[in-house]
Design an enzyme around this catalytic site. Structure first.
Site: not given
Length: 185
Positions: A61, A66, A69, A119, A130, A139, A143
């Site tokens: 990803r 951003f 991942q 997660n 990530f 976040l 996370h």
């Protein structure tokens, strides 16, 4: 990035090198990660124990600005992966390849280069992680951020520019791979 719990003095933090490739071409600079091992030992030990599993896996990803991942060593698409057997045996293990959130107040998602656990909700950490490509304060508290990039952001910027499909997966011709993941130092 704010670190509120400093490591013990004169004890070097463990560093990890992720060697990446795009479309089969190795990127010249490894991504060097510094783990907050003293403050977040279970999360960091899980990551370290999975290094052999991360080698030769896909970055599944990429969302420019951003994050990038990876860490799904079973399916390479964001649906698989599990924590190490050493982690699942700890008091924070939840079984089924997951472990509890260890702490949210050590590292914040305040800029690019923050290493964090991916997660699917509270206490569902496994193998996926990530690295942020910008500020992601939304976040924080969701996370566990457990490290940072100390060098090699140029490689992550190259990764962030690959073509992706509608699900943020790099397209076939620009497949991004973790060629090797090694502890150094």
């Amino acid at each position: 990035m704010t670190i509120t719990t400093p490591p013990a003095p004169n004890i070097p933090l463990p560093n990890i090198h992720l060697h990446l490739s795009i479309g089969g071409t190795p990127l010249p600079d490894p991504v060097e990660l510094e783990l907050q091992d003293t403050a977040l030992p279970i999360t960091c030990n899980n990551f370290r124990a999975l290094l052999p599993s991360y080698s030769n896996t896909l970055v599944h990803r990429v969302i420019p600005g951003f994050m990038v991942q990876a860490g799904d060593y079973t399916n390479s698409d964001g649906t698989g992966g599990a924590c190490s057997s050493k982690t699942s045996a700890t008091k924070l293990g939840l079984g089924k390849g997951k472990f509890r959130d260890e702490g949210f107040n050590v590292v914040k998602h305040q800029g690019e280069g923050v290493l964090s656990m991916a997660n699917s909700g509270p206490d569902s950490n496994g193998s996926q992680f990530f690295i942020t490509l910008g500020r992601c304060s939304h976040l924080d508290g969701k996370h566990v951020a457990f490290g940072r990039v100390v060098s090699g952001m140029s490689s992550l910027h190259k990764v962030s520019s690959v073509d992706v499909d509608g699900k943020d997966k790099p397209v076939l011709m620009e497949t991004v791979k973790i060629v090797s993941a090694l502890e150094v130092g």
